[in-house]
Design a protein around this motif. Structure first.
Motif, PDB file in Angstrom:
ATOM      1  N   ARG A  62      17.676  75.250  -8.430  1.00 29.58           N
ATOM      2  CA  ARG A  62      16.130  74.431  -9.043  1.00 29.58           C
ATOM      3  C   ARG A  62      16.239  74.307 -10.775  1.00 29.58           C
ATOM      4  O   ARG A  62      15.750  73.466 -11.624  1.00 29.58           O
ATOM      5  CB  ARG A  62      15.234  75.959  -9.145  1.00 29.58           C
ATOM      6  CG  ARG A  62      14.638  75.761  -7.940  1.00 29.58           C
ATOM      7  CD  ARG A  62      13.678  76.900  -7.986  1.00 29.58           C
ATOM      8  NE  ARG A  62      13.083  77.417  -6.580  1.00 29.58           N
ATOM      9  CZ  ARG A  62      13.453  77.703  -4.961  1.00 29.58           C
ATOM     10  NH1 ARG A  62      14.550  78.156  -5.271  1.00 29.58           N
ATOM     11  NH2 ARG A  62      12.425  78.213  -4.281  1.00 29.58           N
TER      12      ARG A  62
ATOM     13  N   ALA B 296      10.751  72.161  -9.616  1.00 28.76           N
ATOM     14  CA  ALA B 296      11.779  72.439  -9.411  1.00 28.76           C
ATOM     15  C   ALA B 296      12.513  72.353  -8.217  1.00 28.76           C
ATOM     16  O   ALA B 296      13.840  71.880  -8.520  1.00 28.76           O
ATOM     17  CB  ALA B 296      11.969  73.564 -10.492  1.00 28.76           C
ATOM     18  N   LEU B 297      12.040  72.696  -7.416  1.00 27.28           N
ATOM     19  CA  LEU B 297      13.062  72.698  -5.873  1.00 27.28           C
ATOM     20  C   LEU B 297      12.595  70.856  -5.858  1.00 27.28           C
ATOM     21  O   LEU B 297      13.124  70.459  -5.737  1.00 27.28           O
ATOM     22  CB  LEU B 297      11.993  73.204  -5.405  1.00 27.28           C
ATOM     23  CG  LEU B 297      12.687  73.025  -3.497  1.00 27.28           C
ATOM     24  CD1 LEU B 297      14.652  73.845  -3.792  1.00 27.28           C
ATOM     25  CD2 LEU B 297      11.886  73.965  -2.906  1.00 27.28           C
ATOM     26  N   LYS B 298      11.666  71.385  -5.452  1.00 27.92           N
ATOM     27  CA  LYS B 298      10.990  68.911  -5.844  1.00 27.92           C
ATOM     28  C   LYS B 298      11.727  68.361  -6.318  1.00 27.92           C
ATOM     29  O   LYS B 298      13.164  66.903  -6.244  1.00 27.92           O
ATOM     30  CB  LYS B 298       9.577  68.650  -5.676  1.00 27.92           C
ATOM     31  CG  LYS B 298       9.378  69.224  -5.005  1.00 27.92           C
ATOM     32  CD  LYS B 298       7.460  68.549  -5.309  1.00 27.92           C
ATOM     33  CE  LYS B 298       6.672  69.737  -4.013  1.00 27.92           C
ATOM     34  NZ  LYS B 298       5.006  68.507  -4.293  1.00 27.92           N
ATOM     35  N   ARG B 299      12.023  68.114  -7.782  1.00 26.92           N
ATOM     36  CA  ARG B 299      13.019  67.756  -8.249  1.00 26.92           C
ATOM     37  C   ARG B 299      14.641  67.785  -8.110  1.00 26.92           C
ATOM     38  O   ARG B 299      15.697  67.251  -8.524  1.00 26.92           O
ATOM     39  CB  ARG B 299      13.389  68.659 -10.193  1.00 26.92           C
ATOM     40  CG  ARG B 299      14.672  67.596 -11.379  1.00 26.92           C
ATOM     41  CD  ARG B 299      13.576  68.422 -12.232  1.00 26.92           C
ATOM     42  NE  ARG B 299      14.973  67.884 -13.434  1.00 26.92           N
ATOM     43  CZ  ARG B 299      15.980  68.676 -13.534  1.00 26.92           C
ATOM     44  NH1 ARG B 299      15.924  69.066 -13.343  1.00 26.92           N
ATOM     45  NH2 ARG B 299      16.926  68.211 -14.811  1.00 26.92           N
ATOM     46  N   ALA B 300      15.260  69.119  -7.839  1.00 19.57           N
ATOM     47  CA  ALA B 300      16.110  69.528  -7.218  1.00 19.57           C
ATOM     48  C   ALA B 300      16.672  68.727  -6.290  1.00 19.57           C
ATOM     49  O   ALA B 300      17.778  68.081  -5.888  1.00 19.57           O
ATOM     50  CB  ALA B 300      17.005  70.720  -7.222  1.00 19.57           C
TER      51      ALA B 300
ATOM     52  N   LYS C 168       8.556  76.825 -10.691  1.00 22.92           N
ATOM     53  CA  LYS C 168       9.263  76.369  -8.754  1.00 22.92           C
ATOM     54  C   LYS C 168       9.470  75.599  -8.356  1.00 22.92           C
ATOM     55  O   LYS C 168      10.476  74.954  -7.684  1.00 22.92           O
ATOM     56  CB  LYS C 168       9.344  78.285  -8.604  1.00 22.92           C
ATOM     57  CG  LYS C 168      10.411  78.600  -7.769  1.00 22.92           C
ATOM     58  CD  LYS C 168      10.251  79.334  -7.265  1.00 22.92           C
ATOM     59  CE  LYS C 168      11.277  80.847  -6.622  1.00 22.92           C
ATOM     60  NZ  LYS C 168      10.887  81.761  -6.225  1.00 22.92           N
TER      61      LYS C 168
ATOM     62  N   PHE D 193      14.127  76.523 -15.353  1.00 21.81           N
ATOM     63  CA  PHE D 193      12.604  76.140 -15.088  1.00 21.81           C
ATOM     64  C   PHE D 193      11.160  77.471 -15.822  1.00 21.81           C
ATOM     65  O   PHE D 193      12.354  78.509 -15.819  1.00 21.81           O
ATOM     66  CB  PHE D 193      12.232  76.180 -13.781  1.00 21.81           C
ATOM     67  CG  PHE D 193      11.580  77.199 -12.855  1.00 21.81           C
ATOM     68  CD1 PHE D 193      11.285  78.465 -12.693  1.00 21.81           C
ATOM     69  CD2 PHE D 193      13.485  77.423 -12.174  1.00 21.81           C
ATOM     70  CE1 PHE D 193      11.308  79.151 -11.473  1.00 21.81           C
ATOM     71  CE2 PHE D 193      13.783  78.269 -11.078  1.00 21.81           C
ATOM     72  CZ  PHE D 193      12.877  79.190 -11.492  1.00 21.81           C
TER      73      PHE D 193
END
Length: 534
Positions: A373, A457-461, A454, A376
């Motif tokens: 991630r 951030a996972l969607k961005r990764a 959080k 964040f």
């Protein structure tokens, strides 16, 4: 129901039964108030053997034997209090065989399977035909529904013998004409009973589907391909008739082939053979020269390559549309993240202090992981929570490129307000050591609002990973398309790329086989990228 008592407490398999304040012990000649009784005489009285006196037992045994001789068919059930369904069930079991009088449960007595014949001369498993388009196996929901159905049913049979169940199998097949499942109770108190042997032999003799097997019950489903006896007999007769017709046709065909052997073909027909083709070619065909054959091969080879090239173009258009969507999603997510600017008034530390904090940070066992991630709001919050009790915090990131690690360290320094002490290589990755500073003041909101959450951030990764994979996929597709263009002789690619490639262009023109290998690898890469996109 059998004792007239009241269950006042129950937990699992343990229960407490109260006999009642007006309880009186029943006499030997007084029948129980139950739906079924083990044995009754002509006067509907129940005989209860008593172990106090052997003479009484002998007399009672003689009486029972006399009653068996006088009345071969005993009334084993009290049919007055039965419902219509119970009466129908009772009548159905009467047609299958004798009852098990030592039944320990309540309700209707099951059929004693041990009294059924062990072997039946000429017994065969029932004829089965599965309807077209139906699966033989049961789904999980069907299994659950059938087990729920069998749970509320009374037992049909009581079995204590491990083998020789042909009589029981015949009774089960007869029962399946009226019931979907058969429920068999394993007799208790009999030594060496093996429910696995029982269920395997019954399943082989009947062809049913085993639903449940334990030390108490065996439940078998008749199967989706089960047929009633009358229908199975009709289908078996029709199948035998079909086989007879096929055998007759084969005999007539073999006779016609023997007669045709007089034409000089050694018992083989001329139609559809190589000899017929050669004869037709000699009469009406024309000879194809080697030059024409070579041209036909080249045309076929080129058409195949053009087809592959069109497939590559289609894949490229799909990949470009996917990377456009991925970039749009990535920009939308990153728009909600506002990075903090570096402060003009930054605190400085000496080289000696930096060395001390570096040694302290490397010796610390507690650390904060920085996963996929990235940075964040939760990471900054944990840094402030660590700084509440200690001056130094250690973070470990698994990024392999040093440039990315340094960028992450600068971002953490700007967002947290701490001082970056060192970036060290450790077995788990890279360790980032931060000092909170001498003038540290814990902020009111330790979780910054300008960073991603959080989940985001996972969607961005994931979006970044997809964008990178699609970029590599498109690059490889373009390389393969250039190779295909050179093989096809197309001149619409850029001249600058051709001039600047140098020796690389010589390596690229290795032929169609290498292009095919790259194309096969590209198909695997595309399937992986499609899975990530889904």
């Amino acid at each position: 129901r059998r004792t007239g008592g009241l269950i006042i407490w129950r937990a699992g398999s343990v229960m407490v039964v109260y006999r009642g304040s007006n309880y009186t012990r029943p006499l030997k000649s007084q029948p129980f108030d139950g739906t079924s009784s083990p044995r009754k005489g002509e006067d509907s009285t129940l005989f209860i053997p008593d172990g106090s006196s052997t003479a009484e037992n002998d007399n009672q045994g003689k009486d029972l034997t006399a009653q068996h001789d006088n009345a071969p068919i005993l009334d084993l059930h009290n049919t007055e209090d039965m419902t219509e369904e119970e009466l129908e069930f009772n009548q159905m079991l009467d047609e299958l065989g004798p009852r098990f009088v030592d039944w320990w449960g309540t309700g209707i007595l099951p059929v004693d399977a041990d009294l059924l014949p062990q072997t039946i001369p000429g017994y065969k498993a029932p004829f089965r035909v599965l309807p077209t388009g139906m699966r033989t196996s049961l789904t999980n929901s069907e299994l659950t529904n059938l087990r729920k159905l069998a749970r509320n049913l009374p037992c049909h049979f009581a079995l204590g013998r491990n083998r020789n169940h042909q009589g029981l199998a015949a009774a089960i097949v007869k029962l399946w004409e009226k019931s979907l499942v058969v429920k068999i109770a394993v007799k208790r108190g009999i030594q060496n009973t093996n429910n696995k042997l029982m269920s395997d032999e019954i399943k082989n003799l009947t062809g049913g589907t085993l639903l449940l097997r334990n030390k108490y019950y065996i439940v078998i489903y008749r199967g989706k391909d089960f047929l009633p006896t009358s229908v199975a007999a009709a289908l078996a007769e029709r199948e035998e008739l079909t086989k007879d017709i096929q055998n007759l046709e084969e005999q007539r065909r073999s006779i016609s082939i023997e007669h045709s052997s007089e034409d000089g073909f050694d018992g083989h027909a001329l139609v559809g053979t190589l000899a017929e083709f050669q004869e037709a070619q000699a009469r009406w065909g024309r000879n194809v020269t080697s030059k024409e054959q070579q041209e036909m091969k080249e045309a076929s080879f080129r058409s195949e390559k053009e087809k592959l090239f069109r497939r590559l173009e289609h894949k490229l258009s799909i990949a470009q549309a996917k990377i456009h969507r991925a970039g749009k999603l990535l920009s939308k997510i990153e728009a909600s993240m506002i990075l903090a600017n570096p402060s003009d008034d930054r605190e400085m530390i000496t080289a000696e202090e930096r060395s001390v904090f570096r040694r302290i940070g490397l010796k610390m066992k507690a650390y904060l992981p920085v996963g996929i991630r990235g940075v964040f709001d939760g990471v900054i919050e944990n840094m402030h929570l660590h700084w509440k009790h200690r001056e130094v915090v250690k973070l470990i990131t698994k990024q392999k490129t040093l440039a990315f690690v340094e960028e992450t360290a600068r971002l953490l320094e700007y967002e947290s307000g701490g001082i970056l002490v060192a970036i060290e290589r450790v077995p788990k990755g890279h360790a980032l050591i931060f000092y909170r500073g001498k003038n540290y003041r814990r902020p009111i909101n330790i979780r910054p609002r300008n960073l991603l959450t959080k989940a985001k951030a996972l969607k961005r990764a994931v979006a970044m990973q997809r964008h990178e994979a699609l970029s590599q996929h498109i690059e490889q597709l373009e390389i393969n398309m250039k190779k295909m263009k050179r093989d096809l002789g197309m001149e619409d690619y850029d001249e600058e790329d051709e001039d600047g490639s140098g020796s690389e262009s010589e390596d690229d023109t290795t032929g169609y086989d290498e292009g095919m290998e790259d194309y096969d690898k590209e198909e695997e890469d595309e399937s992986d990228s499609e899975d990530e996109d889904n």
